[in-house]
Design a protein around this motif. Structure first.
Motif, mmCIF file in Angstrom:
data_model
loop_
_atom_site.group_PDB
_atom_site.id
_atom_site.type_symbol
_atom_site.label_atom_id
_atom_site.label_comp_id
_atom_site.label_asym_id
_atom_site.label_seq_id
_atom_site.Cartn_x
_atom_site.Cartn_y
_atom_site.Cartn_z
ATOM 1 N N LEU A 10 -6.297 4.421 -10.128
ATOM 2 C CA LEU A 10 -5.063 3.677 -9.850
ATOM 3 C C LEU A 10 -5.072 3.029 -8.466
ATOM 4 O O LEU A 10 -4.475 1.979 -8.269
ATOM 5 N N GLY A 54 -8.148 -0.402 -5.851
ATOM 6 C CA GLY A 54 -8.050 -1.703 -5.197
ATOM 7 C C GLY A 54 -7.595 -1.642 -3.752
ATOM 8 O O GLY A 54 -7.558 -2.658 -3.068
ATOM 9 N N LEU A 55 -7.245 -0.468 -3.269
ATOM 10 C CA LEU A 55 -6.681 -0.354 -1.914
ATOM 11 C C LEU A 55 -7.615 0.272 -0.900
ATOM 12 O O LEU A 55 -7.302 0.327 0.282
ATOM 13 N N GLU A 101 -10.805 1.430 1.564
ATOM 14 C CA GLU A 101 -11.728 0.833 2.520
ATOM 15 C C GLU A 101 -13.152 0.887 1.975
ATOM 16 O O GLU A 101 -13.592 1.920 1.458
ATOM 17 N N TYR A 119 0.841 -1.205 0.000
ATOM 18 C CA TYR A 119 0.000 0.000 0.000
ATOM 19 C C TYR A 119 0.872 1.250 0.000
ATOM 20 O O TYR A 119 0.656 2.180 -0.793
#
Lengths: 179, 327
Positions: free
Chosen positions: B307, B310-311, B313, B280
């Motif tokens: 971009l 996908g990270l 919350e 991350y």
């Protein structure tokens, strides 16, 4: 609807890998983790007392799982088939290539949890400590087979290249993509 | 603009520096640090090594000693300041009056930053911290719009730092009692919101339940994105309706506001996530480095939201209070 990572191994791989559960894979991994503990004790210092907890690592695309007690030089790894009903302090389930990506730091554990690629259960404090200790250890394949120098670099390069290829073939995200 | 990036471990610090961080913030493995999670953070020796690595690569290290000292038990906070000073840290991020006072008196070399935990959001409050302790930078509470930050900057003469990405707290930073209500521990005093030893997940065929010290605070379906196990992001029944009562599980993304924040006088942009992995850290820092450089060069905006999708919350992103679209 959440967009899960892909990356499940094909069914044929699951079928072909099943006999591995009956090989002395657990002993080999136990030996490798203990060797790693002797070479890099800092990871186990970071883990502290949580090293005595049991972690069931269950790839959802294999018919067997790994029970790990990462207690430094006394570490144990066992392979278990689905018929074994085992209780562990922590259970982590997900595709094998994704779980391996957690080990080498390719993927972020929280992101995998948010998008439901992995399931976790049990003692969250032990899981968080284990995840953070692994994160900092920057694990490489050569650490587990006891190689050093140029040959270690070559092994790591080829293993990571192989994992990248496997992720590409299975549609899993690559390093640098939606981790 | 300065990019201030998180590091929960030495490996994450190196990842942040290598990805283009101007500054890295991190803390010690104890209650002095508002991210006091198992296996996370720095030993005294690791802090010195981390500072050396950052300095060798042209980056700064800001040490977060940002919990509130306990009455009659100031030693941990005083020791943390001494170790940070000895390690060569560039600044310390503090919230507590006694800790600020101790730092100002005994560690004049250290630049003092006011933590978001102090929740200083008025010119009067900021002036007090600057005049009394010599605070040189204030981390903006995540309750202010860009316009409010611009007005604030016009009225103060210390630097400001604004969060641009990562987890959000509801609007009472440093004063939130939700975690301590349920578990007896809080980020303010013990450095942990929803301490992991009180968190349990249980999976059944169709859903996962999140429990905090026995209270079920959320249940999400197999295909539903999850969030952190905090009470503020739990779902509750109120008025006959089940909903996220305090705050949705969602990540802040203010990349589209970098130019506006710069114009508002903000000195530094902060990325949240000391509890996150180095995957991350590397990805977010690299993306925001490119976004800041694009803004400064007058190029097209970097598509940060896409971009980093996908990270985040809960699978969602928001500009939070910066736009206050609910008004």
């Amino acid at each position: 609807m959440v967009e899960r990572f892909k990356g499940e191994l094909p069914a044929i791989v699951r079928f072909l890998a099943f006999p591995a559960a009956f090989l002395p894979l657990g002993q080999a991994l136990t030996f490798a983790v203990r060797r790693f503990a002797r070479r890099k004790p800092a990871m186990f210092d970071r883990l502290g007392d949580y090293g005595r907890c049991s972690f069931l690592i269950a790839p959802t695309d294999l018919d067997f799982a790994f029970l790990v007690v990462p207690d430094g030089a006394r570490a144990e790894v066992r392979t278990l088939t689905r018929r074994h009903g085992v209780e562990a302090d922590v259970t982590v389930k997900g595709p094998l290539l994704v779980l391996l990506g957690l080990l080498d730091g390719t993927f972020d554990g929280d992101a995998l949890f948010f998008n439901r690629t992995i399931d976790v259960a049990g003692r969250t404090d032990a899981l968080v400590a284990f995840r953070n200790a692994i994160e900092d250890a920057e694990l490489k394949p050569s650490d587990f087979v006891g190689l050093k120098g140029e040959i270690a670099g070559l092994l790591d390069k080829w293993v990571f290249r192989g994992l990248d290829m496997a992720r590409r073939l299975t549609g899993a995200p690559m390093g640098g993509e939606a981790r | 603009m300065e990019l201030v990036c998180p590091a929960g471990t030495p490996a994450a610090l190196r990842a942040a520096v290598d990805a283009g961080a101007d500054s890295v913030y991190c803390g010690f493995r104890n209650e002095t640090n508002a991210r006091n999670f198992p296996g996370l953070n720095f030993s005294d020796a690791e802090m010195a090594e981390g500072v050396a690595y950052a300095h060798a690569h042209g980056a700064r290290v800001l040490v977060a000693i940002n919990t509130f000292a306990k009455a009659g038990a100031m030693k941990s906070w005083a020791d943390a300041l001494a170790v940070a000073d000895q390690a060569g840290a560039d600044a310390v991020i503090l919230a507590d009056l006694a800790v600020l006072d101790h730092a100002a008196r005994h560690h004049p070399r250290l630049k003092l930053h006011l933590s978001v935990q102090a929740a200083a959001a008025t010119p009067e409050a900021i002036k007090f911290y600057a005049d009394t302790f010599g605070v040189r930078r204030v981390v903006m509470p995540r309750v202010l719009s860009v316009e409010e930050i611009a007005k604030l900057n016009a009225a103060i003469d210390v630097e400001t730092e604004a969060f641009v990405f990562g987890g959000l707290c509801p609007m009472t930073e440093g004063r939130c009692a939700l975690s301590s209500y349920a578990t007896g521990k809080s980020p303010n005093l013990t450095g942990v919101c929803s301490p992991p030893e009180h968190v349990a997940y249980s999976n059944d065929r169709d859903s996962t339940a999140t429990r905090l010290n026995g209270f079920t605070i959320d249940r999400f379906g197999r295909d539903e994105a999850a969030g952190y196990p905090t009470l503020c992001k739990g779902r509750f029944v109120a008025g006959g309706k089940t909903s996220y009562l305090f705050e949705d599980p969602v990540s802040l993304n203010a990349a589209s506001l970098i130019a506006a924040l710069s114009k508002a006088g903000v000195t530094a942009l902060k990325i949240e996530g000391r509890q996150r992995g180095k995957g991350y850290v590397a990805e977010v820092v690299k993306t925001f480095r490119a976004a800041v450089e694009a803004v400064e060069a007058g190029r097209d905006e970097v598509e940060v939201g896409r971009l980093l999708a996908g990270l985040v919350e809960g699978g969602r992103q928001t500009s939070g209070a910066y736009k206050k679209t609910w008004r």
